[in-house]
Motif scaffolding. Structure first.
Motif, PDB file in Angstrom:
ATOM      1  N   THR A  63      -0.081  -2.175   1.316  1.00 30.76           N
ATOM      2  CA  THR A  63       0.424  -1.178   2.259  1.00 30.76           C
ATOM      3  C   THR A  63      -0.296   0.146   2.046  1.00 30.76           C
ATOM      4  O   THR A  63      -0.206   0.732   0.952  1.00 30.76           O
ATOM      5  N   PRO A  64      -1.010   0.632   3.057  1.00 28.91           N
ATOM      6  CA  PRO A  64      -1.697   1.921   2.911  1.00 28.91           C
ATOM      7  C   PRO A  64      -0.712   3.082   2.981  1.00 28.91           C
ATOM      8  O   PRO A  64       0.272   3.036   3.729  1.00 28.91           O
ATOM      9  N   MET A  65      -0.978   4.117   2.203  1.00 24.41           N
ATOM     10  CA  MET A  65      -0.149   5.321   2.228  1.00 24.41           C
ATOM     11  C   MET A  65      -0.933   6.459   2.874  1.00 24.41           C
ATOM     12  O   MET A  65      -2.135   6.585   2.664  1.00 24.41           O
ATOM     13  N   ASN A  66      -0.240   7.263   3.627  1.00 22.11           N
ATOM     14  CA  ASN A  66      -0.883   8.391   4.311  1.00 22.11           C
ATOM     15  C   ASN A  66      -0.863   9.607   3.391  1.00 22.11           C
ATOM     16  O   ASN A  66      -0.172  10.592   3.623  1.00 22.11           O
ATOM     17  N   ASP A  67      -1.641   9.529   2.300  1.00 29.14           N
ATOM     18  CA  ASP A  67      -1.582  10.585   1.286  1.00 29.14           C
ATOM     19  C   ASP A  67      -2.939  11.207   0.985  1.00 29.14           C
ATOM     20  O   ASP A  67      -3.110  11.844  -0.048  1.00 29.14           O
ATOM     21  N   TRP A  68      -3.916  11.050   1.872  1.00 28.96           N
ATOM     22  CA  TRP A  68      -5.246  11.628   1.652  1.00 28.96           C
ATOM     23  C   TRP A  68      -5.370  12.893   2.481  1.00 28.96           C
ATOM     24  O   TRP A  68      -5.741  12.868   3.652  1.00 28.96           O
ATOM     25  N   ASN A  69      -5.031  14.037   1.882  1.00 28.07           N
ATOM     26  CA  ASN A  69      -5.092  15.323   2.566  1.00 28.07           C
ATOM     27  C   ASN A  69      -5.763  16.304   1.621  1.00 28.07           C
ATOM     28  O   ASN A  69      -5.113  17.007   0.852  1.00 28.07           O
ATOM     29  N   THR A  70      -7.081  16.352   1.661  1.00 31.38           N
ATOM     30  CA  THR A  70      -7.867  17.027   0.638  1.00 31.38           C
ATOM     31  C   THR A  70      -8.761  18.109   1.232  1.00 31.38           C
ATOM     32  O   THR A  70      -8.946  18.190   2.449  1.00 31.38           O
ATOM     33  N   ILE A  71      -9.341  18.916   0.349  1.00 28.30           N
ATOM     34  CA  ILE A  71     -10.243  19.983   0.792  1.00 28.30           C
ATOM     35  C   ILE A  71     -11.661  19.485   0.996  1.00 28.30           C
ATOM     36  O   ILE A  71     -12.487  20.172   1.599  1.00 28.30           O
ATOM     37  N   GLY A  72     -11.970  18.301   0.489  1.00 24.41           N
ATOM     38  CA  GLY A  72     -13.326  17.770   0.609  1.00 24.41           C
ATOM     39  C   GLY A  72     -13.333  16.262   0.657  1.00 24.41           C
ATOM     40  O   GLY A  72     -12.335  15.602   0.332  1.00 24.41           O
ATOM     41  N   LEU A  73     -14.467  15.697   1.073  1.00 26.54           N
ATOM     42  CA  LEU A  73     -14.608  14.246   1.263  1.00 26.54           C
ATOM     43  C   LEU A  73     -13.455  13.674   2.073  1.00 26.54           C
ATOM     44  O   LEU A  73     -12.977  12.569   1.821  1.00 26.54           O
ATOM     45  N   ARG A  74     -13.024  14.434   3.056  1.00 27.14           N
ATOM     46  CA  ARG A  74     -11.848  14.020   3.826  1.00 27.14           C
ATOM     47  C   ARG A  74     -12.083  12.697   4.552  1.00 27.14           C
ATOM     48  O   ARG A  74     -11.187  11.855   4.661  1.00 27.14           O
ATOM     49  N   GLY A  75     -13.297  12.496   5.032  1.00 24.62           N
ATOM     50  CA  GLY A  75     -13.581  11.293   5.802  1.00 24.62           C
ATOM     51  C   GLY A  75     -13.639  10.024   4.983  1.00 24.62           C
ATOM     52  O   GLY A  75     -13.691   8.930   5.547  1.00 24.62           O
ATOM     53  N   SER A  76     -13.621  10.140   3.650  1.00 23.78           N
ATOM     54  CA  SER A  76     -13.649   8.928   2.831  1.00 23.78           C
ATOM     55  C   SER A  76     -12.343   8.160   2.926  1.00 23.78           C
ATOM     56  O   SER A  76     -12.294   6.972   2.597  1.00 23.78           O
ATOM     57  N   GLY A  77     -11.271   8.825   3.379  1.00 25.67           N
ATOM     58  CA  GLY A  77      -9.986   8.139   3.531  1.00 25.67           C
ATOM     59  C   GLY A  77      -9.550   7.458   2.252  1.00 25.67           C
ATOM     60  O   GLY A  77      -9.030   6.335   2.284  1.00 25.67           O
ATOM     61  N   SER A  78      -9.723   8.134   1.116  1.00 26.20           N
ATOM     62  CA  SER A  78      -9.445   7.518  -0.183  1.00 26.20           C
ATOM     63  C   SER A  78      -7.943   7.539  -0.492  1.00 26.20           C
ATOM     64  O   SER A  78      -7.479   8.150  -1.459  1.00 26.20           O
ATOM     65  N   ILE A  79      -7.209   6.838   0.319  1.00 27.99           N
ATOM     66  CA  ILE A  79      -5.752   6.806   0.234  1.00 27.99           C
ATOM     67  C   ILE A  79      -5.292   5.966  -0.952  1.00 27.99           C
ATOM     68  O   ILE A  79      -6.078   5.288  -1.601  1.00 27.99           O
ATOM     69  N   SER A  80      -3.985   6.017  -1.200  1.00 26.93           N
ATOM     70  CA  SER A  80      -3.360   5.099  -2.158  1.00 26.93           C
ATOM     71  C   SER A  80      -2.854   3.876  -1.403  1.00 26.93           C
ATOM     72  O   SER A  80      -2.620   3.931  -0.183  1.00 26.93           O
ATOM     73  N   VAL A  81      -2.687   2.781  -2.124  1.00 25.26           N
ATOM     74  CA  VAL A  81      -2.083   1.580  -1.550  1.00 25.26           C
ATOM     75  C   VAL A  81      -1.004   1.071  -2.498  1.00 25.26           C
ATOM     76  O   VAL A  81      -1.056   1.292  -3.711  1.00 25.26           O
ATOM     77  N   THR A  82      -0.029   0.396  -1.935  1.00 27.75           N
ATOM     78  CA  THR A  82       1.011  -0.239  -2.729  1.00 27.75           C
ATOM     79  C   THR A  82       1.019  -1.736  -2.432  1.00 27.75           C
ATOM     80  O   THR A  82       0.522  -2.180  -1.392  1.00 27.75           O
ATOM     81  N   ALA A  83       1.586  -2.491  -3.351  1.00 28.20           N
ATOM     82  CA  ALA A  83       1.749  -3.932  -3.159  1.00 28.20           C
ATOM     83  C   ALA A  83       3.083  -4.344  -3.767  1.00 28.20           C
ATOM     84  O   ALA A  83       3.436  -3.888  -4.857  1.00 28.20           O
ATOM     85  N   LYS A  84       3.804  -5.184  -3.054  1.00 31.15           N
ATOM     86  CA  LYS A  84       5.098  -5.674  -3.533  1.00 31.15           C
ATOM     87  C   LYS A  84       5.181  -7.176  -3.290  1.00 31.15           C
ATOM     88  O   LYS A  84       4.930  -7.651  -2.179  1.00 31.15           O
ATOM     89  N   ASP A  85       5.520  -7.897  -4.353  1.00 29.12           N
ATOM     90  CA  ASP A  85       5.733  -9.348  -4.284  1.00 29.12           C
ATOM     91  C   ASP A  85       4.537 -10.074  -3.655  1.00 29.12           C
ATOM     92  O   ASP A  85       4.695 -10.891  -2.747  1.00 29.12           O
ATOM     93  N   VAL A  86       3.363  -9.757  -4.149  1.00 25.02           N
ATOM     94  CA  VAL A  86       2.129 -10.366  -3.662  1.00 25.02           C
ATOM     95  C   VAL A  86       1.660 -11.414  -4.674  1.00 25.02           C
ATOM     96  O   VAL A  86       1.445 -11.103  -5.849  1.00 25.02           O
ATOM     97  N   PHE A  87       1.506 -12.647  -4.220  1.00 28.62           N
ATOM     98  CA  PHE A  87       1.007 -13.715  -5.088  1.00 28.62           C
ATOM     99  C   PHE A  87      -0.511 -13.710  -5.083  1.00 28.62           C
ATOM    100  O   PHE A  87      -1.145 -13.665  -4.025  1.00 28.62           O
ATOM    101  N   VAL A  88      -1.093 -13.762  -6.305  1.00 27.22           N
ATOM    102  CA  VAL A  88      -2.551 -13.831  -6.452  1.00 27.22           C
ATOM    103  C   VAL A  88      -2.870 -15.095  -7.244  1.00 27.22           C
ATOM    104  O   VAL A  88      -2.461 -15.228  -8.396  1.00 27.22           O
ATOM    105  N   PRO A  89      -3.594 -16.056  -6.639  1.00 28.18           N
ATOM    106  CA  PRO A  89      -3.943 -17.271  -7.381  1.00 28.18           C
ATOM    107  C   PRO A  89      -4.847 -16.957  -8.565  1.00 28.18           C
ATOM    108  O   PRO A  89      -5.620 -15.995  -8.541  1.00 28.18           O
ATOM    109  N   SER A  90      -4.754 -17.771  -9.593  1.00 31.52           N
ATOM    110  CA  SER A  90      -5.508 -17.531 -10.831  1.00 31.52           C
ATOM    111  C   SER A  90      -6.998 -17.395 -10.583  1.00 31.52           C
ATOM    112  O   SER A  90      -7.688 -16.599 -11.237  1.00 31.52           O
ATOM    113  N   GLU A  91      -7.537 -18.163  -9.625  1.00 30.62           N
ATOM    114  CA  GLU A  91      -8.982 -18.125  -9.389  1.00 30.62           C
ATOM    115  C   GLU A  91      -9.437 -16.801  -8.791  1.00 30.62           C
ATOM    116  O   GLU A  91     -10.630 -16.504  -8.780  1.00 30.62           O
ATOM    117  N   ARG A  92      -8.500 -15.995  -8.312  1.00 27.92           N
ATOM    118  CA  ARG A  92      -8.838 -14.688  -7.756  1.00 27.92           C
ATOM    119  C   ARG A  92      -8.486 -13.553  -8.713  1.00 27.92           C
ATOM    120  O   ARG A  92      -8.317 -12.403  -8.298  1.00 27.92           O
TER     121      ARG A  92
END
Length: 408
Positions: A189-218
């Protein structure tokens, strides 16, 4: 269905002979024309993404067997630097996406890479190695990320996959290693938390994950990655995929700012014949000795930063060319130190040029102001903080081990 057997041959048929450095250079004017839109959106405009994809710059480090450009590290550097001359956020996104793609390609075995290429028409990977918080549990066949938060996820807004740092647990729930989990961006889930004085276009937001299964091979253990015990046995013949991770990531972080510094120097030179120096008799700034001194010092610092980084790139490429011999701890730590030092030199140069640009620097729409802020934010990345990188190497010189778990 076995997806692996068809993926690589299909992709290989798309290989073309492109010059990514020339392609990046051709985009400079268009990128500059979108600067206001980029900052207002706080992410790259769709037109910029279309341009990057059209020039195949997101395929910069993708192997030729998958239809990519498989550029050398030297070409990787020059491409990102050219983009930095046009827009720091674009250069940052392309550079970090290249590093994330490279890490995915080296960290996972052929059948996982083949499956991802079969699932995704375009390989688009973002990454965050260090979580702000994460809780996982082992289950049959893999791991469930119960709850996690990862910050500064540069490039994720335009990616289909995310490499997220997680703990690797023993059967009794103890942390025995760190790893990276390959997760579809549709499951974060992307968060709308990238509000900076520089590199604004990089969109370097935070993300969250809840109850996500990841197989061992990944899930790839970080301990193996840090020792260059890469799972990509099918790519072992290519030196690019044998380069040590941490010095590569640190060096890559400086490339966008180097391009921006070159742009700032050119912009300053362009303006000094058109303005005077307030409260002096100088009608033209280019007549003043102080201007000549500023130009000499700023250009020397930019040139020095580039020389340091090119030395690192040469050393990293040489390390990749050595099949059996690992880069020494001293070499890896020095390259990390040099990334921090180059970043410092770049900031000092751009800060000097900006300060000599007069009161117009206060204007939001001033291109120099944007470069100044973008370079400052780029240099704030913790991996190239000079107080950290200098101490790491200084400890080695003092006969002690570097105090970072990333140097093994």
């Amino acid at each position: 269905m076995n997806l692996t057997q068809h993926a690589a041959p299909h992709r290989a048929a798309t290989v073309v002979d492109l010059d990514p450095v020339a392609s990046a250079s051709a985009l400079i004017s268009s990128l500059r024309s979108r600067s206001a839109e980029t900052d207002a959106l706080a992410k790259l405009p769709d037109e910029t993404i279309t341009d990057i994809e059209g020039a195949r710059l997101f395929d910069l480090v993708v192997p030729k067997i998958y239809g990519g450009l498989q550029a050398s590290l030297d070409t990787w550097m020059d491409t990102v630097v050219q983009l930095g001359k046009g827009d720091g956020s674009t250069a940052w996104t392309v550079g970090l996406r290249a590093a994330s793609t490279w890490m995915f390609l080296t960290a996972f075995p052929k059948h996982v890479v083949d499956d991802v290429f079969a699932i995704s028409r375009k390989l688009s990977v973002a990454s965050v190695l260090v979580p702000r918080r994460v809780k996982t549990r082992r289950v049959d066949g893999g791991v469930v990320i119960e709850d996690g938060l990862w910050g500064f996820n540069s490039g994720v807004l335009h990616a289909q996959w995310d490499l997220l740092g997680i703990p690797i647990l023993s059967e009794d729930g103890q942390i025995v290693d760190r790893g990276v989990a390959l997760v579809p961006t549709s499951q974060v889930t992307p968060m709308n938390d990238w509000n900076t004085i520089g590199l604004r276009g990089s969109g370097s937001i935070s993300v969250t994950a809840k109850d996500v299964f990841v197989p061992s091979e990944r899930i790839a253990p970080l301990s193996k990655i840090l020792r260059e015990d890469y799972a990509c046995t099918h790519l072992r013949d290519a030196p690019l995929y044998r380069i040590p991770l941490i010095p590569l990531l640190a060096t890559n972080l400086v490339l966008p700012a180097l391009g921006m510094a070159k742009a700032a120097l050119a912009l300053f030179v362009e303006g000094i014949g058109k303005r005077g120096i307030a409260y002096t008799t100088y009608d033209r700034q280019d007549e003043a000795a102080v201007t000549h001194l500023q130009l000499g010092e700023a250009s020397a610092k930019i040139d020095a930063a580039e020389s340091v980084i090119r030395r690192s790139v040469t050393a990293l490429e040489a390390s990749g060319a050595r099949e059996a011999e690992r880069m020494t701890l001293d070499e890896r730590t020095r390259i990390w130190r040099d990334a921090g030092f180059a970043s410092q030199l770049i900031w000092e140069a751009v800060n000097m040029l900006a300060g000599a640009s007069g009161g117009s620097l206060a204007n939001v729409g001033n291109p120099m102001t944007r470069l100044w802020l973008d370079v400052r934010v780029a240099g704030l990345h913790g991996a190239i903080c000079t107080s950290t990188t200098m101490e790491l190497f200084g400890r080695l010189l003092a006969g002690k081990k570097p105090n970072s778990p990333l140097l093994v």
